[in-house]
Scaffold this motif. Structure first.
Motif, mmCIF file in Angstrom:
data_model
loop_
_atom_site.group_PDB
_atom_site.id
_atom_site.type_symbol
_atom_site.label_atom_id
_atom_site.label_comp_id
_atom_site.label_asym_id
_atom_site.label_seq_id
_atom_site.Cartn_x
_atom_site.Cartn_y
_atom_site.Cartn_z
ATOM 1 N N UNK A 207 93.409 31.369 107.599
ATOM 2 C CA UNK A 207 93.311 30.869 108.974
ATOM 3 C C UNK A 207 92.479 31.818 109.826
ATOM 4 N N UNK A 208 92.630 33.111 109.588
ATOM 5 C CA UNK A 208 91.815 34.076 110.325
ATOM 6 C C UNK A 208 90.333 33.805 110.087
ATOM 7 N N UNK A 209 89.992 33.633 108.827
ATOM 8 C CA UNK A 209 88.594 33.374 108.495
ATOM 9 C C UNK A 209 88.091 32.093 109.137
ATOM 10 N N UNK A 210 88.916 31.072 109.069
ATOM 11 C CA UNK A 210 88.533 29.759 109.568
ATOM 12 C C UNK A 210 88.288 29.782 111.077
ATOM 13 N N UNK A 211 89.223 30.394 111.791
ATOM 14 C CA UNK A 211 89.129 30.423 113.261
ATOM 15 C C UNK A 211 87.923 31.240 113.710
ATOM 16 N N UNK A 212 87.749 32.397 113.102
ATOM 17 C CA UNK A 212 86.631 33.244 113.514
ATOM 18 C C UNK A 212 85.308 32.541 113.262
ATOM 19 N N UNK A 213 85.240 31.840 112.134
ATOM 20 C CA UNK A 213 84.031 31.110 111.808
ATOM 21 C C UNK A 213 83.778 30.008 112.821
ATOM 22 N N UNK A 214 84.842 29.295 113.121
ATOM 23 C CA UNK A 214 84.730 28.168 114.048
ATOM 24 C C UNK A 214 84.186 28.636 115.387
ATOM 25 N N UNK A 215 84.773 29.705 115.902
ATOM 26 C CA UNK A 215 84.393 30.151 117.239
ATOM 27 C C UNK A 215 83.024 30.808 117.220
ATOM 28 N N UNK A 216 82.840 31.728 116.275
ATOM 29 C CA UNK A 216 81.596 32.485 116.297
ATOM 30 C C UNK A 216 80.419 31.630 115.887
#
Lengths: 397, 250
Positions: A207-216
């Motif tokens: 989830x950390x990877x997913x969220x950071x990717x989504x936002x950045x």
């Protein structure tokens, strides 16, 4: 510097004014963590069972109490006939039935074995398998207990319970074999899942990877392309502001939001899901920062390749999110993929990030064990930043 | 007619090619300080490309150009400090308030906070938009957006302001008011370089150049152009020239 400051301020204005998007960005990680952590947990609780006890002796009533006390089961009904069982299954009121044979206790004492039948609703294979597994473990516990008692006190009869699943459930769960004097237990089904909710451990880095990717990636590329679409980019390029500082100032608010999300996720993981940060917190943050840079530069690169916000969203969705979810090991283990997909996953930044976070945060290993991941991410950041700057400059010529 | 000391834009055989295609074909012209210079041409005639080169957004293939005394090849950054730019999209940030837009562009050109605040009040007062300072730009009518965009483009008092079809989609009353602003600006000594496809607007310019197929085929005051082409209006002049085009319009 004054120019840069007014730019960053403007970018924050954009984001703060779009309350809905901001709310989504800040609340999303919370929802995802909770969804992944609880709802999409691979554990099954509250398996509804019925019990047909033809024997009604002290051993079966002991076993029934075990079922009632078990947190995975909820005993809905004690039935007396096969007809009733069929009815309950048809009405979808139960997931499994435990049928004790006649003279259960006596058979154990005399023959050393007794049989119990587990009938599970095979239309939901996952639940069925789990139910059978959990039930088998109750019988196994009982056998173990008897075996221990037997070693201590010879007065206890030797016995074993033999359980079989019906044709509906389709699995044989436990076979217990006795020989004179000793009890041998051979479980034929392994526990496939961890009953202690440890599934959450694997989802947190994902989830950390997913969220950071989504936002950045997604948000940054959309924000830059939006300026192109609205014609404001042109005005900025005609101004004395350096193109590089335009781009950097656009990424800063998303950098801030990413860090807020990162902290939120870690706090939720620790205090709500009970997933500890076993390794070094500073390395975890350092690796996350590195991944944020990779994602940001990816977003910048995408923004130089497309002309519309919709295209930016689609491209980042297809290029980042889909492989990020499917090939990063978040959903399916990379080792089990066909070689071609394993090869593709090499180029998915999230795969390395998730792997590094697992190593540092979950396993608590030192940074040396995540060195490979760090180097790969560093290389990716270098490639993406160079490529996007090059593209950005070319576009100006 | 042209005072050499007063020249703010000068090009000499300025050319831009994309592969085999010559978008701008050896154009040479000069624009004087305080002049309203109309830059006309059909779509695809090359006026946007020429304008981008003058703004330092695009490097010429050959030829020279000087804007505000700086070489467009080598001194793009100095040029950018001395020009203002407004496109047909009005280029304001829709989700920022009126005063925030002004502050942003003031900040971009390096003005100090105090100066920005002071000038903002003067500007809003002049535009009659003091009541609107807290409004988001997206809620403003088109005519006001246009005036605001123009004011923002000359907020830092540039030597030259480039206007790329600034009156697109605006009603005639607003257009007239806008041209009054342009006259005021020119009176203050700011050169106005404007592209338009409204031929009545071409009549308002001090001088007009008409581009056909990347070349400047005519350059003079509207009055003399009409005499030369024996035409009633600028519209007829333009049509006469545009018909000579061999290039497919976009």
């Amino acid at each position: 510097m004054r120019q840069f400051a007014s730019f960053v301020r403007k970018e924050f204005c954009h984001i703060l004014r779009d309350k809905r998007t901001l709310l989504i960005l800040l609340v999303m990680p919370v929802i995802q963590i909770i969804l992944f952590g609880f709802a999409i947990s691979t554990d099954i609780r509250n398996i509804k069972i019925a019990i047909l006890d033809s024997s009604q002796d002290n051993v079966t009533s002991y076993l029934i109490r075990q079922f009632e006390a078990n947190k995975y089961f909820s005993v809905e009904k004690l039935v007396t006939s096969q007809r009733e069982i069929d009815e309950l299954f048809r009405q979808n009121k139960i997931d499994m039935v435990v049928v004790f044979e006649n003279n259960f206790s006596r058979n154990i004492v005399h023959d050393g074995k007794a049989s119990v039948q587990l009938i599970a609703d095979g239309s939901n294979p996952n639940t069925a398998t789990m139910a059978v597994n959990y039930a088998s473990s109750i019988f196994m516990d009982y056998q173990l207990k008897i075996a221990q008692n037997m070693n201590g006190a010879a007065s206890v009869s030797q016995f074993a319970a033999e359980s079989t699943t019906s044709d509906i459930g389709g699995t044989t769960s436990v076979a217990a074999v006795t020989s004179s004097g000793t009890v041998t237990i051979i479980p034929t089904v392994k526990m496939l899942y961890n009953p202690q909710m440890k599934a959450a451990y694997n989802f947190v880095p994902g989830v950390m990877g997913l969220i950071l990717m989504l936002i950045c990636t997604m948000m940054t590329s959309i924000a830059i392309v939006r300026e192109k679409e609205h014609g404001t980019m042109e005005v900025l390029l005609v101004s004395p502001v350096k193109p590089l500082s335009i781009i950097i100032s656009k990424t800063i608010p998303y950098l801030v939001i990413s860090f807020i999300n990162l902290i939120t996720i870690i706090l939720l993981a620790v205090f709500v899901l009970g997933v500890p940060v076993s390794g070094s917190m500073s390395w975890l943050l350092a690796i996350s920062t590195l991944f944020i840079f990779v994602s940001l530069s990816m977003g910048m690169l995408i923004s130089t390749l497309v002309k519309t916000q919709a295209a930016a969203m689609l491209t980042s969705g297809l290029v980042m999110m889909m492989p990020g979810m499917l090939l990063s090991g978040l959903m399916f283990p990379v080792e089990n993929m066909p070689w071609i997909l394993q090869f593709v996953s090499i180029f998915v930044p999230a795969r390395w990030y998730i792997s590094a976070v697992k190593t540092i945060m979950i396993e608590g290993s030192g940074i040396a064990f995540a060195a490979k991941e760090v180097y790969i991410l560093l290389a990716m950041a270098a490639v993406f930043i160079t490529a996007s700057l090059k593209r950005f400059k070319n576009r100006l010529e | 007619m042209i005072n050499r000391d007063n020249i703010v834009i000068r090009t000499d055989q300025l050319t831009k090619s994309f592969g085999d295609f010559t978008a701008v074909d050896h154009i040479s012209f000069s624009v004087e300080k305080g002049e309203i210079f109309g830059f006309l041409g059909a779509n695809g005639a090359g006026k946007t490309t020429a304008m981008r080169m003058l703004c330092g957004l695009s490097k010429p293939t050959s030829g020279e150009g000087f804007v505000a005394g700086y070489n467009i090849r080598t001194q793009a950054r100095q040029i950018r400090k001395n020009i203002g730019y407004m496109s047909q999209k009005f280029s304001l940030y829709e989700d920022l308030k009126v005063w925030e837009n002004i502050r942003l562009f003031g900040g971009i050109y390096g003005l100090k906070e105090d100066a920005i605040r002071e000038k903002t009040e003067v500007l809003l007062d002049k535009l009659g938009m003091t009541q609107q300072r807290e409004r988001l730009v997206k809620t403003l009518p088109l005519g006001w957006k246009q005036k605001l965009a123009f004011s923002v483009a000359i907020f830092h008092e540039p030597k030259i302001v480039f206007l790329d079809e600034p009156t697109g989609g605006v009603d005639p009353t607003a257009r007239r008011e806008f041209w009054e602003m342009i006259y005021d600006t020119a009176d203050k000594g700011i050169t106005v370089f404007v592209t338009t496809h409204y031929m009545d607007e071409a009549e308002y310019c001090d001088r007009v150049s008409i581009m056909v197929d990347g070349r400047i085929d005519a350059l003079d005051t509207p009055r003399r152009l009409k005499q030369t082409f024996k035409a009633e209006s600028m519209d007829s002049v333009f049509t006469a020239l545009a018909e000579t085009s061999t290039r497919q319009s976009e």
